[in-house]
Design a protein around this motif. Sequence first.
Motif, PDB file in Angstrom:
ATOM      1  N   SER A   1       0.828  -1.206   0.000  1.00  0.00           N
ATOM      2  CA  SER A   1       0.000   0.000   0.000  1.00  0.00           C
ATOM      3  C   SER A   1       0.862   1.254   0.000  1.00  0.00           C
ATOM      4  O   SER A   1       1.986   1.258   0.512  1.00  0.00           O
ATOM      5  CB  SER A   1      -0.936   0.028   1.212  1.00  0.00           C
ATOM      6  N   SER A   2       0.316   2.329  -0.556  1.00  0.00           N
ATOM      7  CA  SER A   2       1.037   3.602  -0.562  1.00  0.00           C
ATOM      8  C   SER A   2       1.147   4.169   0.848  1.00  0.00           C
ATOM      9  O   SER A   2       2.142   4.814   1.189  1.00  0.00           O
ATOM     10  CB  SER A   2       0.311   4.601  -1.469  1.00  0.00           C
ATOM     11  N   ARG A   3       0.131   3.919   1.676  1.00  0.00           N
ATOM     12  CA  ARG A   3       0.190   4.426   3.044  1.00  0.00           C
ATOM     13  C   ARG A   3       1.371   3.826   3.797  1.00  0.00           C
ATOM     14  O   ARG A   3       2.081   4.524   4.532  1.00  0.00           O
ATOM     15  CB  ARG A   3      -1.116   4.096   3.756  1.00  0.00           C
ATOM     16  N   GLN A   4       1.600   2.535   3.607  1.00  0.00           N
ATOM     17  CA  GLN A   4       2.723   1.868   4.253  1.00  0.00           C
ATOM     18  C   GLN A   4       4.047   2.445   3.760  1.00  0.00           C
ATOM     19  O   GLN A   4       4.952   2.731   4.552  1.00  0.00           O
ATOM     20  CB  GLN A   4       2.652   0.370   3.965  1.00  0.00           C
ATOM     21  N   ILE A   5       4.164   2.607   2.457  1.00  0.00           N
ATOM     22  CA  ILE A   5       5.404   3.129   1.878  1.00  0.00           C
ATOM     23  C   ILE A   5       5.660   4.558   2.355  1.00  0.00           C
ATOM     24  O   ILE A   5       6.783   4.909   2.740  1.00  0.00           O
ATOM     25  CB  ILE A   5       5.340   3.065   0.339  1.00  0.00           C
ATOM     26  N   ASN A   6       4.631   5.371   2.362  1.00  0.00           N
ATOM     27  CA  ASN A   6       4.795   6.763   2.790  1.00  0.00           C
ATOM     28  C   ASN A   6       5.148   6.859   4.277  1.00  0.00           C
ATOM     29  O   ASN A   6       5.856   7.785   4.692  1.00  0.00           O
ATOM     30  CB  ASN A   6       3.531   7.558   2.486  1.00  0.00           C
ATOM     31  N   PHE A   7       4.659   5.908   5.071  1.00  0.00           N
ATOM     32  CA  PHE A   7       5.043   5.869   6.487  1.00  0.00           C
ATOM     33  C   PHE A   7       6.551   5.708   6.631  1.00  0.00           C
ATOM     34  O   PHE A   7       7.197   6.421   7.410  1.00  0.00           O
ATOM     35  CB  PHE A   7       4.321   4.711   7.187  1.00  0.00           C
ATOM     36  N   TRP A   8       7.125   4.781   5.848  1.00  0.00           N
ATOM     37  CA  TRP A   8       8.564   4.556   5.962  1.00  0.00           C
ATOM     38  C   TRP A   8       9.371   5.679   5.319  1.00  0.00           C
ATOM     39  O   TRP A   8      10.518   5.925   5.705  1.00  0.00           O
ATOM     40  CB  TRP A   8       8.924   3.191   5.384  1.00  0.00           C
ATOM     41  N   LYS A   9       8.764   6.397   4.404  1.00  0.00           N
ATOM     42  CA  LYS A   9       9.413   7.600   3.881  1.00  0.00           C
ATOM     43  C   LYS A   9       9.619   8.603   5.003  1.00  0.00           C
ATOM     44  O   LYS A   9      10.681   9.232   5.117  1.00  0.00           O
ATOM     45  CB  LYS A   9       8.550   8.210   2.780  1.00  0.00           C
ATOM     46  N   ASP A  10       8.645   8.712   5.880  1.00  0.00           N
ATOM     47  CA  ASP A  10       8.753   9.634   7.015  1.00  0.00           C
ATOM     48  C   ASP A  10       9.779   9.177   8.037  1.00  0.00           C
ATOM     49  O   ASP A  10      10.156   9.940   8.928  1.00  0.00           O
ATOM     50  CB  ASP A  10       7.389   9.787   7.695  1.00  0.00           C
ATOM     51  N   HIS A  11      10.239   7.920   7.909  1.00  0.00           N
ATOM     52  CA  HIS A  11      11.246   7.399   8.841  1.00  0.00           C
ATOM     53  C   HIS A  11      12.576   7.135   8.142  1.00  0.00           C
ATOM     54  O   HIS A  11      13.407   6.371   8.633  1.00  0.00           O
ATOM     55  CB  HIS A  11      10.724   6.126   9.514  1.00  0.00           C
ATOM     56  N   GLY A  12      12.761   7.727   6.972  1.00  0.00           N
ATOM     57  CA  GLY A  12      14.077   7.700   6.354  1.00  0.00           C
ATOM     58  C   GLY A  12      14.212   6.967   5.031  1.00  0.00           C
ATOM     59  O   GLY A  12      15.269   7.005   4.412  1.00  0.00           O
ATOM     60  N   ALA A  13      13.171   6.281   4.572  1.00  0.00           N
ATOM     61  CA  ALA A  13      13.262   5.561   3.299  1.00  0.00           C
ATOM     62  C   ALA A  13      13.187   6.537   2.127  1.00  0.00           C
ATOM     63  O   ALA A  13      12.407   7.483   2.150  1.00  0.00           O
ATOM     64  CB  ALA A  13      12.155   4.524   3.190  1.00  0.00           C
ATOM     65  N   VAL A  14      13.982   6.267   1.105  1.00  0.00           N
ATOM     66  CA  VAL A  14      13.939   7.083  -0.115  1.00  0.00           C
ATOM     67  C   VAL A  14      13.304   6.320  -1.266  1.00  0.00           C
ATOM     68  O   VAL A  14      13.130   6.852  -2.361  1.00  0.00           O
ATOM     69  CB  VAL A  14      15.350   7.560  -0.523  1.00  0.00           C
ATOM     70  N   GLY A  15      12.954   5.057  -1.027  1.00  0.00           N
ATOM     71  CA  GLY A  15      12.313   4.223  -2.037  1.00  0.00           C
ATOM     72  C   GLY A  15      11.765   2.988  -1.368  1.00  0.00           C
ATOM     73  O   GLY A  15      12.002   2.739  -0.180  1.00  0.00           O
ATOM     74  N   ALA A  16      11.020   2.200  -2.123  1.00  0.00           N
ATOM     75  CA  ALA A  16      10.443   0.961  -1.597  1.00  0.00           C
ATOM     76  C   ALA A  16      10.349  -0.063  -2.708  1.00  0.00           C
ATOM     77  O   ALA A  16      10.320   0.283  -3.896  1.00  0.00           O
ATOM     78  CB  ALA A  16       9.059   1.220  -0.994  1.00  0.00           C
ATOM     79  N   VAL A  17      10.312  -1.333  -2.305  1.00  0.00           N
ATOM     80  CA  VAL A  17      10.162  -2.442  -3.255  1.00  0.00           C
ATOM     81  C   VAL A  17       8.755  -3.005  -3.089  1.00  0.00           C
ATOM     82  O   VAL A  17       8.412  -3.524  -2.027  1.00  0.00           O
ATOM     83  CB  VAL A  17      11.209  -3.542  -2.986  1.00  0.00           C
ATOM     84  N   LEU A  18       7.949  -2.903  -4.120  1.00  0.00           N
ATOM     85  CA  LEU A  18       6.574  -3.375  -4.037  1.00  0.00           C
ATOM     86  C   LEU A  18       6.504  -4.894  -4.070  1.00  0.00           C
ATOM     87  O   LEU A  18       7.302  -5.561  -4.745  1.00  0.00           O
ATOM     88  CB  LEU A  18       5.749  -2.815  -5.191  1.00  0.00           C
ATOM     89  N   ALA A  19       5.540  -5.452  -3.341  1.00  0.00           N
ATOM     90  CA  ALA A  19       5.286  -6.890  -3.396  1.00  0.00           C
ATOM     91  C   ALA A  19       4.952  -7.296  -4.819  1.00  0.00           C
ATOM     92  O   ALA A  19       4.412  -6.505  -5.604  1.00  0.00           O
ATOM     93  CB  ALA A  19       4.136  -7.243  -2.461  1.00  0.00           C
ATOM     94  N   ARG A  20       5.262  -8.533  -5.157  1.00  0.00           N
ATOM     95  CA  ARG A  20       5.017  -9.013  -6.530  1.00  0.00           C
ATOM     96  C   ARG A  20       3.576  -9.446  -6.742  1.00  0.00           C
ATOM     97  O   ARG A  20       3.177  -9.714  -7.873  1.00  0.00           O
ATOM     98  CB  ARG A  20       5.921 -10.209  -6.847  1.00  0.00           C
ATOM     99  N   GLU A  21       2.793  -9.535  -5.661  1.00  0.00           N
ATOM    100  CA  GLU A  21       1.460 -10.115  -5.745  1.00  0.00           C
ATOM    101  C   GLU A  21       0.360  -9.061  -5.909  1.00  0.00           C
ATOM    102  O   GLU A  21      -0.783  -9.275  -5.511  1.00  0.00           O
ATOM    103  CB  GLU A  21       1.173 -10.960  -4.490  1.00  0.00           C
ATOM    104  N   ILE A  22       0.679  -7.919  -6.502  1.00  0.00           N
ATOM    105  CA  ILE A  22      -0.290  -6.829  -6.624  1.00  0.00           C
ATOM    106  C   ILE A  22      -0.804  -6.735  -8.062  1.00  0.00           C
ATOM    107  O   ILE A  22      -0.017  -6.538  -8.991  1.00  0.00           O
ATOM    108  CB  ILE A  22       0.349  -5.489  -6.212  1.00  0.00           C
ATOM    109  N   PRO A  23      -2.122  -6.869  -8.276  1.00  0.00           N
ATOM    110  CA  PRO A  23      -2.685  -6.734  -9.627  1.00  0.00           C
ATOM    111  C   PRO A  23      -2.521  -5.316 -10.172  1.00  0.00           C
ATOM    112  O   PRO A  23      -2.337  -4.351  -9.402  1.00  0.00           O
ATOM    113  CB  PRO A  23      -4.174  -7.065  -9.423  1.00  0.00           C
TER     114      PRO A  23
END
Length: 309
Positions: free
Chosen positions: A122-144
């Motif tokens: 989810s984007s909410r999850q990714i954006n949460f980790w952006k607020d804690h220092g992440a500059v990118g994320a790897v999406l799960a492969r199981e997303i339509p």
Amino acid sequence: MGKIVITATAESIEQVKELLEAGVDRIYVGEEDHALRIPHSFTYDELREIARLTHEAGKELTVAANALMHQDMMDQIQPFMELMKEIQVDYLVVGDTGIFYINKRDGYHFKLIYDTSVFVTSSRQINFWKDHGAVGAVLAREIPAEELFDIAKNLEIPAEILVYGASVIHHSKRTLLQNYYNFTKADETDLSRQRGLFLAEPSDPDSHYSIYEDKHGTHIFINNDIDMMTKLTELVEHDYLHWKLDGIYCPGQNFVEIAKLFVEARNLAEAGELTYDKAFLLDEQVRKLHPKERGLDTGFYEYDRDKVK
């Protein structure tokens, strides 16, 4: 449209050189203590050499530190972090919150890419980790696709898509293979990826779930490998510009040649010239180079979103 970034795994220093020459943007490597599911575990000295080659080529180095970190691993992580500082790593791929904490507490401030495999959905999850220092994320492969496109609307940092390679569906810290052999009293010692072990469903003899065991536990991969060549234009239209090529089950020169095809697709896409017909022709070449014993498809991409929970 922004720049399309291609990240590729590497199995040797020689392959690093070939991938850099082929035109990939980031080299993805790791070592045995902190990296999961990489084609080869490099020594510290080899990582130093890879960093030198990558930076001299004007490209970026990504090092995997995506293992499940138990406390003893966290207690002994400082030499690894110091090496990352020495080689001036461009990105660390991490999933454990402990590394986020140490990265900030000890003043490393490495650029972190958040990766917890099947859990990043989810984007909410990714954006949460952006607020804690992440500059990118790897999406799960199981997303339509429908879900991917909705996620893209709200992303605040880039999300990486696997466009070629094997996809893990289960990881356990338990020694499942060894436990099985112990139970059956089989005299088996080679549990490595190179042996080519796989699981098959009793109701589907054609199923082929690759499985191996290492110091991090047991890893099981989906039946077919991912190939998104004919979907790249759709991904670009929705701002998915970070593409990952994973050669864990495609060794040697064939993986380099496949990387060249995706680089060609990237160049066409950036020029606005990647038509479906051109992508289809490139895809035919990918299929010729792909290991004959492994299938290829687009994974969950074309699934109905309501069927994937």
